[in-house]
Design a protein around this motif. Structure first.
Motif, PDB file in Angstrom:
ATOM      1  N   ARG A   1       0.895  -1.169   0.000  1.00 16.66           N
ATOM      2  CA  ARG A   1       0.000   0.000   0.000  1.00 16.66           C
ATOM      3  C   ARG A   1       0.928   1.212   0.000  1.00 16.66           C
ATOM      4  NH1 ARG A   1      -3.076  -1.001   4.385  1.00 16.66           N
ATOM      5  NH2 ARG A   1      -1.463  -0.178   5.740  1.00 16.66           N
ATOM      6  N   THR A   2       0.828   2.043  -1.036  1.00 19.15           N
ATOM      7  CA  THR A   2       1.786   3.143  -1.185  1.00 19.15           C
ATOM      8  C   THR A   2       1.160   4.326  -1.907  1.00 19.15           C
ATOM      9  OG1 THR A   2       4.011   3.716  -1.965  1.00 19.15           O
ATOM     10  CG2 THR A   2       2.742   2.208  -3.342  1.00 19.15           C
ATOM     11  N   ASP A   3       1.825   5.460  -1.771  1.00 24.06           N
ATOM     12  CA  ASP A   3       1.424   6.661  -2.505  1.00 24.06           C
ATOM     13  C   ASP A   3       2.262   6.834  -3.768  1.00 24.06           C
ATOM     14  OD1 ASP A   3       3.763   7.161  -1.059  1.00 24.06           O
ATOM     15  OD2 ASP A   3       3.308   9.283  -0.809  1.00 24.06           O
ATOM     16  N   GLN A   4       3.113   5.861  -4.060  1.00 21.38           N
ATOM     17  CA  GLN A   4       3.984   5.909  -5.236  1.00 21.38           C
ATOM     18  C   GLN A   4       3.334   5.164  -6.413  1.00 21.38           C
ATOM     19  OE1 GLN A   4       6.846   7.754  -5.187  1.00 21.38           O
ATOM     20  NE2 GLN A   4       6.146   8.320  -3.137  1.00 21.38           N
ATOM     21  N   SER A   5       3.844   5.418  -7.606  1.00 19.67           N
ATOM     22  CA  SER A   5       3.272   4.804  -8.816  1.00 19.67           C
ATOM     23  C   SER A   5       3.663   3.341  -8.980  1.00 19.67           C
ATOM     24  CB  SER A   5       3.713   5.592 -10.054  1.00 19.67           C
ATOM     25  OG  SER A   5       5.133   5.576 -10.157  1.00 19.67           O
ATOM     26  N   THR A   6       4.676   2.918  -8.262  1.00 19.78           N
ATOM     27  CA  THR A   6       5.104   1.528  -8.309  1.00 19.78           C
ATOM     28  C   THR A   6       5.499   1.107  -6.892  1.00 19.78           C
ATOM     29  OG1 THR A   6       6.630  -0.054  -9.328  1.00 19.78           O
ATOM     30  CG2 THR A   6       7.455   2.166  -8.980  1.00 19.78           C
ATOM     31  N   PRO A   7       5.276  -0.135  -6.531  1.00 18.66           N
ATOM     32  CA  PRO A   7       5.537  -0.551  -5.151  1.00 18.66           C
ATOM     33  C   PRO A   7       7.010  -0.561  -4.755  1.00 18.66           C
ATOM     34  CG  PRO A   7       4.633  -2.364  -6.444  1.00 18.66           C
ATOM     35  CD  PRO A   7       4.630  -1.168  -7.315  1.00 18.66           C
ATOM     36  N   GLN A   8       7.918  -0.539  -5.723  1.00 18.66           N
ATOM     37  CA  GLN A   8       9.342  -0.587  -5.396  1.00 18.66           C
ATOM     38  C   GLN A   8       9.904   0.775  -4.977  1.00 18.66           C
ATOM     39  OE1 GLN A   8       8.007  -2.415  -7.958  1.00 18.66           O
ATOM     40  NE2 GLN A   8       8.284  -4.287  -6.797  1.00 18.66           N
ATOM     41  N   LEU A   9       9.197   1.853  -5.289  1.00 16.51           N
ATOM     42  CA  LEU A   9       9.689   3.180  -4.926  1.00 16.51           C
ATOM     43  C   LEU A   9       9.509   3.420  -3.424  1.00 16.51           C
ATOM     44  CD1 LEU A   9       8.253   5.291  -7.894  1.00 16.51           C
ATOM     45  CD2 LEU A   9      10.627   4.568  -7.525  1.00 16.51           C
ATOM     46  N   PRO A  10      10.484   4.094  -2.794  1.00 15.54           N
ATOM     47  CA  PRO A  10      10.356   4.368  -1.360  1.00 15.54           C
ATOM     48  C   PRO A  10       9.232   5.363  -1.089  1.00 15.54           C
ATOM     49  CG  PRO A  10      12.339   5.395  -2.258  1.00 15.54           C
ATOM     50  CD  PRO A  10      11.737   4.580  -3.352  1.00 15.54           C
ATOM     51  N   SER A  11       8.633   5.239   0.085  1.00 15.59           N
ATOM     52  CA  SER A  11       7.543   6.124   0.470  1.00 15.59           C
ATOM     53  C   SER A  11       7.689   6.502   1.940  1.00 15.59           C
ATOM     54  CB  SER A  11       6.198   5.424   0.258  1.00 15.59           C
ATOM     55  OG  SER A  11       5.151   6.221   0.794  1.00 15.59           O
ATOM     56  N   THR A  12       7.330   7.722   2.241  1.00 13.53           N
ATOM     57  CA  THR A  12       7.290   8.173   3.629  1.00 13.53           C
ATOM     58  C   THR A  12       5.852   8.395   4.091  1.00 13.53           C
ATOM     59  OG1 THR A  12       7.556  10.464   2.901  1.00 13.53           O
ATOM     60  CG2 THR A  12       9.578   9.264   3.485  1.00 13.53           C
ATOM     61  N   HIS A  13       4.897   7.999   3.272  1.00 13.30           N
ATOM     62  CA  HIS A  13       3.484   8.170   3.622  1.00 13.30           C
ATOM     63  C   HIS A  13       3.188   7.364   4.894  1.00 13.30           C
ATOM     64  CE1 HIS A  13      -0.877   8.083   3.363  1.00 13.30           C
ATOM     65  NE2 HIS A  13      -0.786   9.099   2.503  1.00 13.30           N
ATOM     66  N   PRO A  14       2.437   7.931   5.838  1.00 15.83           N
ATOM     67  CA  PRO A  14       2.164   7.209   7.090  1.00 15.83           C
ATOM     68  C   PRO A  14       1.378   5.908   6.909  1.00 15.83           C
ATOM     69  CG  PRO A  14       0.983   9.324   7.013  1.00 15.83           C
ATOM     70  CD  PRO A  14       1.884   9.277   5.818  1.00 15.83           C
ATOM     71  N   ALA A  15       0.640   5.770   5.819  1.00 17.91           N
ATOM     72  CA  ALA A  15      -0.120   4.543   5.578  1.00 17.91           C
ATOM     73  C   ALA A  15       0.643   3.545   4.713  1.00 17.91           C
ATOM     74  CB  ALA A  15      -1.461   4.870   4.925  1.00 17.91           C
ATOM     75  N   PHE A  16       1.890   3.863   4.330  1.00 14.18           N
ATOM     76  CA  PHE A  16       2.681   2.927   3.527  1.00 14.18           C
ATOM     77  C   PHE A  16       2.853   1.614   4.275  1.00 14.18           C
ATOM     78  CE2 PHE A  16       6.791   0.909   2.804  1.00 14.18           C
ATOM     79  CZ  PHE A  16       6.718   0.645   1.450  1.00 14.18           C
ATOM     80  N   ALA A  17       2.714   0.511   3.548  1.00 12.12           N
ATOM     81  CA  ALA A  17       2.939  -0.816   4.134  1.00 12.12           C
ATOM     82  C   ALA A  17       3.349  -1.767   3.022  1.00 12.12           C
ATOM     83  CB  ALA A  17       1.681  -1.320   4.818  1.00 12.12           C
ATOM     84  N   ARG A  18       4.287  -2.662   3.339  1.00  8.49           N
ATOM     85  CA  ARG A  18       4.690  -3.727   2.406  1.00  8.49           C
ATOM     86  C   ARG A  18       4.879  -4.990   3.230  1.00  8.49           C
ATOM     87  NH1 ARG A  18       9.232  -1.888  -0.427  1.00  8.49           N
ATOM     88  NH2 ARG A  18       7.828  -1.078  -2.008  1.00  8.49           N
ATOM     89  N   ARG A  19       4.286  -6.077   2.737  1.00 13.88           N
ATOM     90  CA  ARG A  19       4.350  -7.318   3.493  1.00 13.88           C
ATOM     91  C   ARG A  19       4.159  -8.484   2.544  1.00 13.88           C
ATOM     92  NH1 ARG A  19       6.496  -8.827   7.896  1.00 13.88           N
ATOM     93  NH2 ARG A  19       5.217  -9.596   9.568  1.00 13.88           N
ATOM     94  N   ASP A  20       4.898  -9.568   2.782  1.00 21.87           N
ATOM     95  CA  ASP A  20       4.599 -10.814   2.070  1.00 21.87           C
ATOM     96  C   ASP A  20       3.293 -11.361   2.616  1.00 21.87           C
ATOM     97  OD1 ASP A  20       6.860 -10.754   0.487  1.00 21.87           O
ATOM     98  OD2 ASP A  20       8.005 -12.119   1.749  1.00 21.87           O
ATOM     99  N   LEU A  21       2.490 -11.944   1.740  1.00 21.63           N
ATOM    100  CA  LEU A  21       1.209 -12.504   2.155  1.00 21.63           C
ATOM    101  C   LEU A  21       1.389 -13.523   3.276  1.00 21.63           C
ATOM    102  CD1 LEU A  21      -1.857 -12.955   1.791  1.00 21.63           C
ATOM    103  CD2 LEU A  21      -1.284 -14.584  -0.027  1.00 21.63           C
ATOM    104  N   SER A  22       2.383 -14.384   3.151  1.00 24.74           N
ATOM    105  CA  SER A  22       2.585 -15.418   4.167  1.00 24.74           C
ATOM    106  C   SER A  22       2.919 -14.805   5.526  1.00 24.74           C
ATOM    107  CB  SER A  22       3.673 -16.394   3.728  1.00 24.74           C
ATOM    108  OG  SER A  22       4.871 -15.702   3.423  1.00 24.74           O
ATOM    109  N   ALA A  23       3.729 -13.754   5.569  1.00 23.05           N
ATOM    110  CA  ALA A  23       4.058 -13.099   6.834  1.00 23.05           C
ATOM    111  C   ALA A  23       2.832 -12.402   7.418  1.00 23.05           C
ATOM    112  CB  ALA A  23       5.195 -12.106   6.633  1.00 23.05           C
ATOM    113  N   LEU A  24       2.045 -11.779   6.568  1.00 20.48           N
ATOM    114  CA  LEU A  24       0.823 -11.118   7.039  1.00 20.48           C
ATOM    115  C   LEU A  24      -0.092 -12.114   7.731  1.00 20.48           C
ATOM    116  CD1 LEU A  24      -0.914  -8.421   6.946  1.00 20.48           C
ATOM    117  CD2 LEU A  24      -2.019  -9.469   4.955  1.00 20.48           C
ATOM    118  N   VAL A  25      -0.303 -13.264   7.095  1.00 22.04           N
ATOM    119  CA  VAL A  25      -1.226 -14.262   7.632  1.00 22.04           C
ATOM    120  C   VAL A  25      -0.642 -14.940   8.877  1.00 22.04           C
ATOM    121  CG1 VAL A  25      -2.377 -16.458   7.132  1.00 22.04           C
ATOM    122  CG2 VAL A  25      -2.354 -14.642   5.409  1.00 22.04           C
ATOM    123  N   VAL A  26       0.589 -15.443   8.771  1.00 22.08           N
ATOM    124  CA  VAL A  26       1.173 -16.253   9.852  1.00 22.08           C
ATOM    125  C   VAL A  26       1.630 -15.398  11.031  1.00 22.08           C
ATOM    126  CG1 VAL A  26       3.062 -17.836  10.428  1.00 22.08           C
ATOM    127  CG2 VAL A  26       1.809 -18.117   8.287  1.00 22.08           C
TER     128      VAL A  26
END
Length: 157
Positions: free
Chosen positions: A81-106
């Motif tokens: 979840r990002t404010d950037q046009s692509t998920p690989q770009l860094p973001s300082t947005h307070p709602a930014f989040a990146r997670r592998d699905l398996s880590a999110l679930v487990v």
């Protein structure tokens, strides 16, 4: 008729298994053939502006029969979840989040449905691929899409 590459075949099955559910949730597969050839399949959806949700499947396909017999093909799912046009770009947005699905679930939701938080779905044939995509797709629908939207928070949050 030309033979399909492993990436083309994966994309076809991915869309067959989860495409309709993702479309219903507002996610569309980005038209990026060069990325598809490299095994990256990215679905995206605008969220609350300026945020975008991304669901990425990274495929590692082994086609050499000797190598594949010891190392089945595999994929993982990464969520951003990002404010950037692509998920690989860094973001300082307070709602930014990146997670592998398996880590999110487990880890985050404490649901021990997968063997580990660093899980890759493996497959050696079409039947196994379909089952792996269905399992990952159910977890995306049940956990990832509401988490990306901010509607579902882990118990520790």
């Amino acid at each position: 008729m030309t033979a399909q590459s492993p990436q083309e075949y994966f994309r076809l099955l991915l869309l067959t298994v989860v495409g309709q559910a993702y479309t219903a949730a507002g996610y569309q597969l980005q038209e990026r053939p060069a990325q598809w050839n490299g095994g990256l399949f990215r679905f995206s959806r605008p969220l609350t502006p300026p945020l975008t949700g991304f669901i990425e499947y990274q495929l590692l396909a082994y086609t050499d029969t000797i190598w594949a017999s010891r190392n089945p093909s595999r994929f993982r799912v990464t969520l951003t979840r990002t404010d950037q046009s692509t998920p690989q770009l860094p973001s300082t947005h307070p709602a930014f989040a990146r997670r592998d699905l398996s880590a999110l679930v487990v880890q985050d939701f404490n649901v021990a449905i997968l063997p580990s938080a660093e899980y890759w779905w493996t497959f050696a044939n079409t039947d196994e691929l379909g089952k792996a995509l269905a399992e990952a797709g159910h977890l995306v629908i049940g956990f990832a899409i509401p988490w990306l939207a901010g509607d579902l928070l882990p118990p520790s949050a």
